[in-house]
Design a protein around this motif. Sequence first.
Motif, PDB file in Angstrom:
ATOM      1  N   SER A  25       0.849  -1.194   0.000  1.00 43.61           N
ATOM      2  CA  SER A  25       0.000   0.000   0.000  1.00 43.61           C
ATOM      3  C   SER A  25       0.876   1.233   0.000  1.00 43.61           C
ATOM      4  N   GLY A  26       0.249   2.382  -0.338  1.00 38.99           N
ATOM      5  CA  GLY A  26       0.987   3.637  -0.383  1.00 38.99           C
ATOM      6  C   GLY A  26       1.065   4.170  -1.799  1.00 38.99           C
ATOM      7  N   ARG A  27       1.947   5.125  -2.001  1.00 39.05           N
ATOM      8  CA  ARG A  27       2.097   5.745  -3.314  1.00 39.05           C
ATOM      9  C   ARG A  27       3.324   5.163  -4.007  1.00 39.05           C
ATOM     10  N   PHE A  28       3.108   4.571  -5.174  1.00 43.28           N
ATOM     11  CA  PHE A  28       4.225   4.051  -5.954  1.00 43.28           C
ATOM     12  C   PHE A  28       3.823   3.956  -7.415  1.00 43.28           C
ATOM     13  N   PHE A  29       4.845   3.822  -8.256  1.00 46.44           N
ATOM     14  CA  PHE A  29       4.637   3.806  -9.691  1.00 46.44           C
ATOM     15  C   PHE A  29       4.380   2.393 -10.198  1.00 46.44           C
ATOM     16  N   SER A  30       5.197   1.450  -9.733  1.00 42.86           N
ATOM     17  CA  SER A  30       5.025   0.062 -10.167  1.00 42.86           C
ATOM     18  C   SER A  30       5.732  -0.881  -9.197  1.00 42.86           C
ATOM     19  N   ILE A  31       5.277  -2.115  -9.210  1.00 45.15           N
ATOM     20  CA  ILE A  31       5.908  -3.171  -8.413  1.00 45.15           C
ATOM     21  C   ILE A  31       6.496  -4.183  -9.372  1.00 45.15           C
ATOM     22  N   ASN A  83       1.993 -26.155   1.054  1.00 39.79           N
ATOM     23  CA  ASN A  83       1.396 -27.460   1.319  1.00 39.79           C
ATOM     24  C   ASN A  83       2.464 -28.439   1.800  1.00 39.79           C
ATOM     25  N   SER A  84       2.002 -29.545   2.361  1.00 38.84           N
ATOM     26  CA  SER A  84       2.921 -30.588   2.836  1.00 38.84           C
ATOM     27  C   SER A  84       4.029 -30.005   3.704  1.00 38.84           C
ATOM     28  N   LEU A  85       3.643 -29.169   4.632  1.00 42.95           N
ATOM     29  CA  LEU A  85       4.628 -28.478   5.465  1.00 42.95           C
ATOM     30  C   LEU A  85       5.391 -29.449   6.356  1.00 42.95           C
ATOM     31  N   LYS A  86       6.650 -29.111   6.572  1.00 39.88           N
ATOM     32  CA  LYS A  86       7.558 -29.925   7.387  1.00 39.88           C
ATOM     33  C   LYS A  86       8.072 -29.086   8.559  1.00 39.88           C
ATOM     34  N   PRO A  87       8.512 -29.715   9.627  1.00 32.92           N
ATOM     35  CA  PRO A  87       9.099 -28.937  10.723  1.00 32.92           C
ATOM     36  C   PRO A  87      10.261 -28.060  10.251  1.00 32.92           C
ATOM     37  N   ALA A  88      10.985 -28.495   9.226  1.00 34.73           N
ATOM     38  CA  ALA A  88      12.104 -27.706   8.693  1.00 34.73           C
ATOM     39  C   ALA A  88      11.645 -26.407   8.047  1.00 34.73           C
ATOM     40  N   ASP A  89      10.363 -26.281   7.784  1.00 36.26           N
ATOM     41  CA  ASP A  89       9.820 -25.039   7.209  1.00 36.26           C
ATOM     42  C   ASP A  89       9.565 -23.976   8.278  1.00 36.26           C
ATOM     43  N   THR A  90       9.731 -24.324   9.530  1.00 36.08           N
ATOM     44  CA  THR A  90       9.518 -23.371  10.619  1.00 36.08           C
ATOM     45  C   THR A  90      10.490 -22.208  10.502  1.00 36.08           C
ATOM     46  N   ALA A  91       9.948 -20.999  10.452  1.00 35.92           N
ATOM     47  CA  ALA A  91      10.770 -19.798  10.270  1.00 35.92           C
ATOM     48  C   ALA A  91       9.875 -18.569  10.330  1.00 35.92           C
ATOM     49  N   VAL A  92      10.518 -17.413  10.346  1.00 35.20           N
ATOM     50  CA  VAL A  92       9.799 -16.158  10.117  1.00 35.20           C
ATOM     51  C   VAL A  92       9.823 -15.897   8.617  1.00 35.20           C
ATOM     52  N   TYR A  93       8.655 -15.767   8.029  1.00 34.44           N
ATOM     53  CA  TYR A  93       8.529 -15.535   6.597  1.00 34.44           C
ATOM     54  C   TYR A  93       8.282 -14.046   6.356  1.00 34.44           C
ATOM     55  N   SER A  94       9.074 -13.477   5.444  1.00 31.64           N
ATOM     56  CA  SER A  94       8.974 -12.057   5.151  1.00 31.64           C
ATOM     57  C   SER A  94       8.718 -11.846   3.665  1.00 31.64           C
ATOM     58  N   CYS A  95       7.869 -10.893   3.404  1.00 30.90           N
ATOM     59  CA  CYS A  95       7.548 -10.511   2.032  1.00 30.90           C
ATOM     60  C   CYS A  95       8.527  -9.429   1.571  1.00 30.90           C
ATOM     61  N   ASN A  96       8.926  -9.520   0.325  1.00 31.86           N
ATOM     62  CA  ASN A  96       9.807  -8.513  -0.276  1.00 31.86           C
ATOM     63  C   ASN A  96       9.199  -8.048  -1.591  1.00 31.86           C
ATOM     64  N   ALA A  97       9.343  -6.776  -1.866  1.00 27.04           N
ATOM     65  CA  ALA A  97       8.878  -6.243  -3.149  1.00 27.04           C
ATOM     66  C   ALA A  97       9.865  -5.204  -3.650  1.00 27.04           C
ATOM     67  N   ARG A  98      10.148  -5.263  -4.923  1.00 23.79           N
ATOM     68  CA  ARG A  98      11.007  -4.257  -5.550  1.00 23.79           C
ATOM     69  C   ARG A  98      10.086  -3.252  -6.223  1.00 23.79           C
ATOM     70  N   ILE A  99      10.066  -2.050  -5.687  1.00 22.27           N
ATOM     71  CA  ILE A  99       9.058  -1.064  -6.039  1.00 22.27           C
ATOM     72  C   ILE A  99       9.690   0.190  -6.604  1.00 22.27           C
ATOM     73  N   VAL A 100       9.103   0.666  -7.678  1.00 18.81           N
ATOM     74  CA  VAL A 100       9.492   1.945  -8.266  1.00 18.81           C
ATOM     75  C   VAL A 100       8.482   2.977  -7.797  1.00 18.81           C
ATOM     76  N   THR A 101       8.979   4.002  -7.104  1.00 19.55           N
ATOM     77  CA  THR A 101       8.049   4.959  -6.490  1.00 19.55           C
ATOM     78  C   THR A 101       7.733   6.146  -7.385  1.00 19.55           C
ATOM     79  N   GLY A 102       8.483   6.281  -8.491  1.00 19.42           N
ATOM     80  CA  GLY A 102       8.213   7.398  -9.382  1.00 19.42           C
ATOM     81  C   GLY A 102       8.661   7.067 -10.783  1.00 19.42           C
ATOM     82  N   PRO A 103       8.225   7.835 -11.779  1.00 18.21           N
ATOM     83  CA  PRO A 103       8.519   7.515 -13.180  1.00 18.21           C
ATOM     84  C   PRO A 103       9.992   7.631 -13.538  1.00 18.21           C
TER      85      PRO A 103
END
Length: 121
Positions: A25-31, A83-103
């Motif tokens: 969310s917020g003001r940006f040109f493209s993701i 799907n088919s989650l394993k104990p080894a999948d335990t972690a903090v999951y973070s989202c990342n986005a490469r965003i262009v905020t202006g033209p």
Amino acid sequence: QVQLVESGGGLVAAGGSLRLSCAASGRFFSINVMGWYRQAPGKQREVVAAITKGGSTYYADSAQGRFTIARDNAKNTVYLQMNSLKPADTAVYSCNARIVTGPMTYESDYWGQGTQVTVSS
């Protein structure tokens, strides 16, 4: 100001499923590329999956065949179906986005706050 807000983490038994969501969310040109990373205790952060604006995807070997990444460009949202989650999948999951905020600006990395995924054996 750009924000990434995640949801969908939690506790699940081995073999179960979870779906993570991340909305920009917020003001940006493209993701451009959006992706999911994870960091387990005592380990380095690693990429799990990524998806381009056009829908091309990348998966880490550990996620291939079990996880699916998708995005809704109209909603500026990326999803990770796990799907088919394993104990080894335990972690903090973070989202990342490469965003262009202006033209006339370069893309920058933005991160969500992280969501805990715990898989019990």
